[in-house]
Design a protein around this motif. Structure first.
Motif, PDB file in Angstrom:
ATOM      1  N   LYS A  21      58.263 -77.663  53.262  1.00 22.74           N
ATOM      2  CA  LYS A  21      58.232 -78.481  52.051  1.00 22.74           C
ATOM      3  C   LYS A  21      57.844 -79.924  52.359  1.00 22.74           C
ATOM      4  CE  LYS A  21      61.563 -75.896  49.224  1.00 22.74           C
ATOM      5  NZ  LYS A  21      60.709 -75.790  48.017  1.00 22.74           N
ATOM      6  N   LEU A  22      58.140 -80.387  53.582  1.00 20.44           N
ATOM      7  CA  LEU A  22      57.799 -81.751  53.985  1.00 20.44           C
ATOM      8  C   LEU A  22      56.307 -82.008  53.831  1.00 20.44           C
ATOM      9  CD1 LEU A  22      58.674 -84.440  55.389  1.00 20.44           C
ATOM     10  CD2 LEU A  22      58.285 -83.285  57.570  1.00 20.44           C
ATOM     11  N   TYR A  23      55.491 -80.983  54.087  1.00 19.71           N
ATOM     12  CA  TYR A  23      54.036 -81.125  54.034  1.00 19.71           C
ATOM     13  C   TYR A  23      53.461 -80.643  52.697  1.00 19.71           C
ATOM     14  CZ  TYR A  23      54.222 -82.286  58.947  1.00 19.71           C
ATOM     15  OH  TYR A  23      54.492 -82.914  60.137  1.00 19.71           O
ATOM     16  N   GLN A  24      54.369 -80.256  51.777  1.00 19.00           N
ATOM     17  CA  GLN A  24      53.938 -79.839  50.447  1.00 19.00           C
ATOM     18  C   GLN A  24      54.265 -80.879  49.389  1.00 19.00           C
ATOM     19  OE1 GLN A  24      56.018 -76.105  50.109  1.00 19.00           O
ATOM     20  NE2 GLN A  24      54.415 -74.944  51.159  1.00 19.00           N
ATOM     21  N   ASN A  25      55.488 -81.425  49.433  1.00 12.97           N
ATOM     22  CA  ASN A  25      55.911 -82.458  48.486  1.00 12.97           C
ATOM     23  C   ASN A  25      57.171 -83.134  49.023  1.00 12.97           C
ATOM     24  OD1 ASN A  25      57.020 -83.959  46.325  1.00 12.97           O
ATOM     25  ND2 ASN A  25      56.055 -82.613  44.834  1.00 12.97           N
ATOM     26  N   PRO A  26      57.086 -84.408  49.459  1.00 14.16           N
ATOM     27  CA  PRO A  26      58.248 -85.086  50.040  1.00 14.16           C
ATOM     28  C   PRO A  26      59.471 -85.101  49.128  1.00 14.16           C
ATOM     29  CG  PRO A  26      56.262 -86.365  50.427  1.00 14.16           C
ATOM     30  CD  PRO A  26      55.882 -85.256  49.494  1.00 14.16           C
ATOM     31  N   ASP A  27      59.260 -85.266  47.821  1.00 16.76           N
ATOM     32  CA  ASP A  27      60.404 -85.307  46.899  1.00 16.76           C
ATOM     33  C   ASP A  27      61.132 -83.965  46.865  1.00 16.76           C
ATOM     34  OD1 ASP A  27      60.079 -87.953  46.173  1.00 16.76           O
ATOM     35  OD2 ASP A  27      58.694 -87.485  44.543  1.00 16.76           O
ATOM     36  N   ASP A  28      60.372 -82.869  46.815  1.00 19.71           N
ATOM     37  CA  ASP A  28      60.998 -81.537  46.845  1.00 19.71           C
ATOM     38  C   ASP A  28      61.726 -81.316  48.166  1.00 19.71           C
ATOM     39  OD1 ASP A  28      59.996 -81.054  44.352  1.00 19.71           O
ATOM     40  OD2 ASP A  28      58.363 -79.739  45.023  1.00 19.71           O
ATOM     41  N   LEU A  66      43.108 -74.011  57.199  1.00 23.44           N
ATOM     42  CA  LEU A  66      43.994 -74.507  56.147  1.00 23.44           C
ATOM     43  C   LEU A  66      43.551 -74.046  54.760  1.00 23.44           C
ATOM     44  CD1 LEU A  66      44.540 -78.178  57.432  1.00 23.44           C
ATOM     45  CD2 LEU A  66      46.260 -76.370  57.338  1.00 23.44           C
ATOM     46  N   GLU A  67      42.252 -73.897  54.553  1.00 21.10           N
ATOM     47  CA  GLU A  67      41.738 -73.496  53.244  1.00 21.10           C
ATOM     48  C   GLU A  67      42.115 -72.058  52.891  1.00 21.10           C
ATOM     49  OE1 GLU A  67      40.485 -74.885  50.793  1.00 21.10           O
ATOM     50  OE2 GLU A  67      39.373 -76.682  51.326  1.00 21.10           O
ATOM     51  N   LYS A  68      42.468 -71.269  53.901  1.00 22.20           N
ATOM     52  CA  LYS A  68      42.819 -69.872  53.642  1.00 22.20           C
ATOM     53  C   LYS A  68      44.068 -69.746  52.781  1.00 22.20           C
ATOM     54  CE  LYS A  68      40.825 -67.510  57.653  1.00 22.20           C
ATOM     55  NZ  LYS A  68      41.134 -66.691  58.860  1.00 22.20           N
ATOM     56  N   TYR A  69      45.026 -70.673  53.015  1.00 19.85           N
ATOM     57  CA  TYR A  69      46.313 -70.543  52.337  1.00 19.85           C
ATOM     58  C   TYR A  69      46.590 -71.658  51.340  1.00 19.85           C
ATOM     59  CZ  TYR A  69      46.851 -67.370  56.276  1.00 19.85           C
ATOM     60  OH  TYR A  69      46.662 -66.386  57.185  1.00 19.85           O
ATOM     61  N   LYS A  70      46.082 -72.847  51.601  1.00 20.39           N
ATOM     62  CA  LYS A  70      46.253 -73.998  50.709  1.00 20.39           C
ATOM     63  C   LYS A  70      47.729 -74.292  50.406  1.00 20.39           C
ATOM     64  CE  LYS A  70      41.815 -73.854  48.267  1.00 20.39           C
ATOM     65  NZ  LYS A  70      41.378 -75.173  48.724  1.00 20.39           N
ATOM     66  N   ASP A  71      48.615 -74.017  51.378  1.00 14.83           N
ATOM     67  CA  ASP A  71      50.036 -74.282  51.172  1.00 14.83           C
ATOM     68  C   ASP A  71      50.516 -75.494  51.967  1.00 14.83           C
ATOM     69  OD1 ASP A  71      49.699 -73.121  53.638  1.00 14.83           O
ATOM     70  OD2 ASP A  71      51.507 -71.865  53.528  1.00 14.83           O
ATOM     71  N   ARG A  72      49.554 -76.227  52.543  1.00 15.67           N
ATOM     72  CA  ARG A  72      49.898 -77.433  53.286  1.00 15.67           C
ATOM     73  C   ARG A  72      48.972 -78.570  52.841  1.00 15.67           C
ATOM     74  NH1 ARG A  72      49.418 -73.416  57.795  1.00 15.67           N
ATOM     75  NH2 ARG A  72      51.535 -72.648  58.231  1.00 15.67           N
ATOM     76  N   PRO A  73      49.171 -79.083  51.621  1.00  8.51           N
ATOM     77  CA  PRO A  73      48.229 -80.071  51.059  1.00  8.51           C
ATOM     78  C   PRO A  73      48.114 -81.344  51.895  1.00  8.51           C
ATOM     79  CG  PRO A  73      50.242 -79.923  49.741  1.00  8.51           C
ATOM     80  CD  PRO A  73      50.264 -78.764  50.688  1.00  8.51           C
ATOM     81  N   PHE A  74      49.199 -81.770  52.516  1.00  5.81           N
ATOM     82  CA  PHE A  74      49.119 -83.001  53.320  1.00  5.81           C
ATOM     83  C   PHE A  74      48.151 -82.816  54.482  1.00  5.81           C
ATOM     84  CE2 PHE A  74      50.374 -85.503  56.989  1.00  5.81           C
ATOM     85  CZ  PHE A  74      50.421 -86.774  56.468  1.00  5.81           C
ATOM     86  N   LEU A  75      48.314 -81.731  55.226  1.00  5.33           N
ATOM     87  CA  LEU A  75      47.454 -81.490  56.386  1.00  5.33           C
ATOM     88  C   LEU A  75      46.000 -81.279  55.960  1.00  5.33           C
ATOM     89  CD1 LEU A  75      49.714 -79.133  58.526  1.00  5.33           C
ATOM     90  CD2 LEU A  75      49.269 -81.558  58.881  1.00  5.33           C
ATOM     91  N   LEU A  76      45.792 -80.572  54.859  1.00  2.00           N
ATOM     92  CA  LEU A  76      44.427 -80.345  54.378  1.00  2.00           C
ATOM     93  C   LEU A  76      43.783 -81.661  53.964  1.00  2.00           C
ATOM     94  CD1 LEU A  76      42.273 -78.229  53.819  1.00  2.00           C
ATOM     95  CD2 LEU A  76      43.244 -77.915  51.549  1.00  2.00           C
ATOM     96  N   SER A  77      44.549 -82.515  53.306  1.00  2.00           N
ATOM     97  CA  SER A  77      44.036 -83.827  52.909  1.00  2.00           C
ATOM     98  C   SER A  77      43.720 -84.685  54.134  1.00  2.00           C
ATOM     99  CB  SER A  77      45.068 -84.538  52.028  1.00  2.00           C
ATOM    100  OG  SER A  77      44.626 -85.838  51.688  1.00  2.00           O
ATOM    101  N   LEU A  78      44.622 -84.669  55.137  1.00  2.00           N
ATOM    102  CA  LEU A  78      44.402 -85.431  56.360  1.00  2.00           C
ATOM    103  C   LEU A  78      43.158 -84.940  57.091  1.00  2.00           C
ATOM    104  CD1 LEU A  78      45.497 -87.607  58.314  1.00  2.00           C
ATOM    105  CD2 LEU A  78      46.848 -85.801  59.404  1.00  2.00           C
TER     106      LEU A  78
END
Length: 525
Positions: A33-40, A216-228
């Protein structure tokens, strides 16, 4: 009897469900969740804290929460969550907690630009053979992250070869057993691509970052890493002067986190977009993204200052706990313990005194270039040593009986030389007090050495280095000739366009625009 037996079995299952293996699954989910949404991530981890009384579990969860706050740019909350562990008694600290606690502190120092302190802690950790040889999965992933953190420290000081070596070491301690290991490996790949780029190994960099993005594009469950990863690819195209593709990659990077509070990464993307749109003469979009960049960067700078003040306060408050912590790890005999504790107390008190007395100077800007006296023969490409000195603000120290020793002066000059090889002087918040705390040198001594060896005060020294640096970029990187003076001022660490212009002219003898015109003429002729 049958009902009683069922209840006993049920209670046994519930009790065992709260043990280590189940916590590993919960902690891994929190890390994801840390790499998906910090607030969550914060909400989820805090809910686990309320129901788990295991102190090692609390330490791990607090570190995850601390990282989430750091990703948002809230350094006060990050430091508070990471360091304040009032429920932990030193006598209960396991070996894992000791190592993990040191890693936490090193990470906080790096977040606050106190890289020297971070390096010292990590160097001590990496000298512990028990840590490096351990087969405990918790210690191995911690060791991997320690090596990664040291790689980032060396990357910041532009020692990219050492940074790559530490990333290789980090990879040796990871595996695909859980989310934390997988994410650490992906981060190492992205950082490695970035350092290849810094070494002008552009095609190696692109090949590596393309493979990361593909995965990363295969799963798209790590938006922070994909953005970086897309932000890194954008920098590749910018260096190739393919500005349209660079914009396209930056926009993809922004799309991944646009509605998520990853503010530190957004700063990098906004800066990249404003820079690219400027080169394409799209003034509307340039001003739009530059305004977003400036707003977030100003907030981050403010949070960094508050974080530094807060960490100093917490270190002072928890001094006794730190002493006990060191006692458990290093005590062998009573006299040896007394010597260590005395040194630790003295060092901390001096450090706290310097920070508390000089922290008001955090708004002062500074930058510096390679020494113009002692490094003339070493650096043929440095700017003219005859550049005029900016009018001094500080008075040169008068000679007195407490003159700094020759050995201490040489030590400070050596640290200044190492500092000059980095680009940290571009930080607009750099001040005499911050530099002294990073170097762990008395502020008075540092000021005296700069006055005597550089023949100017701290502000004059820093300003000259900043101007020399931006002048060198203007001469060697054609891209900078297209930037506005306001962007050059911001890039080189000045608070305003007018201040930058005044200082630039006082050092080079001409205005920035005139200087750019002269260089453009010489290149076209």
């Amino acid at each position: 009897m049958n009902i009683l037996l069922i209840l006993v079995i049920f209670w046994s299952i519930v009790t065992n469900g709260q043990s280590g293996p189940d916590f590993s699954i919960l902690a891994d989910k929190a890390f994801q969740k840390l790499y998906q949404n910090p607030d969550d991530c914060i909400s989820y981890s805090q809910s686990l804290l309320l129901s788990d009384q295991n102190i090692e579990h609390k330490l791990v969860l607090q570190n995850i929460i601390s990282q989430a706050y750091a990703m948002k740019g809230d350094y006060v909350q990050s430091v508070s969550t990471s360091i304040q562990k009032e429920d932990f008694q030193p006598k209960n600290l396991s070996y894992f907690m000791q190592a993990f606690g040191d890693y936490n502190l090193a990470e906080q120092y790096q977040n606050l630009d106190l890289y020297n302190q971070s390096k010292k802690i990590i160097s001590r950790l990496l000298s512990d053979h028990n840590l490096l040889k351990s087969n405990d999965p918790k210690l191995r992933i911690t060791t991997a992250k320690i090596y990664q953190l040291q790689a980032l420290n060396f990357g910041i000081s532009r020692n990219y070869q050492a940074a790559l070596r530490y990333l290789d070491k980090s990879d040796q301690y990871t595996n695909n057993s859980n989310e934390e290991n997988i994410i650490t490996e992906i981060e190492n790949q992205i950082f490695r691509s970035s350092y290849f780029m810094k070494q002008n190994r552009l095609e190696e960099s692109k090949k590596l970052i393309d493979s990361v993005i593909y995965g990363l594009e295969k799963y798209k469950d790590r938006p922070f890493l994909l953005s970086l990863a897309y932000e890194t690819l954008s920098r590749y195209y910018f260096l190739k002067q393919d500005y349209k593709t660079s914009v396209f990659q930056s926009e993809i990077a922004l799309k991944q986190i646009e509605n998520l509070p990853f503010n530190n990464l957004k700063i990098k993307i906004y800066e990249s977009l404003s820079r690219n749109y400027f080169t394409q003469h799209d003034n509307a979009k340039y001003h739009h993204y530059y305004k977003l960049y400036t707003a977030l960067k100003t907030q981050e700078d403010s949070n960094t200052k508050e974080g530094i003040r807060y960490i100093v306060k917490l270190v002072e408050t928890n001094l006794n706990k730190n002493i006990e912590f060191q006692k458990q790890r290093y005590s062998q005999t009573f006299w040896m313990l007394t010597l260590i504790l005395s040194f630790l107390i003295l060092g901390l008190l001096i450090y706290l005194l310097i920070i508390k007395n000089k922290n008001k100077d955090l708004k002062k800007q500074f930058d510096f270039f390679e020494k113009q006296r002692k490094n003339k023969q070493k650096i043929a490409s440095s700017l003219s040593a005859s550049i005029k000195e900016i009018p001094a603000i500080e008075k040169s120290p008068e000679k007195d009986s407490n003159k700094i020793s020759k050995e201490k002066e040489e030590e400070i000059l050596q640290k200044l030389e190492e500092f000059e090889q980095s680009d940290r002087f571009l930080n607009k918040n750099m001040s005499l007090s911050l530099l002294s705390s990073q170097m762990e040198i008395n502020t008075k001594y540092l000021s005296e050495v700069i006055n005597n060896s550089k023949e100017k005060n701290f502000n004059g020294y820093i300003n000259e280095l900043r101007i020399n640096h931006i002048a060198h970029l203007l001469r060697t990187n054609p891209t900078f000739l297209n930037y506005k003076v306001s962007y050059l001022a911001e890039y080189s660490g000045f608070s305003s366009h007018s201040t930058f212009t005044t200082v630039f002219k006082s050092i080079t003898g001409m205005s920035p625009n005139a200087y750019i015109q002269e260089i453009s003429k010489s290149k076209s002729s």
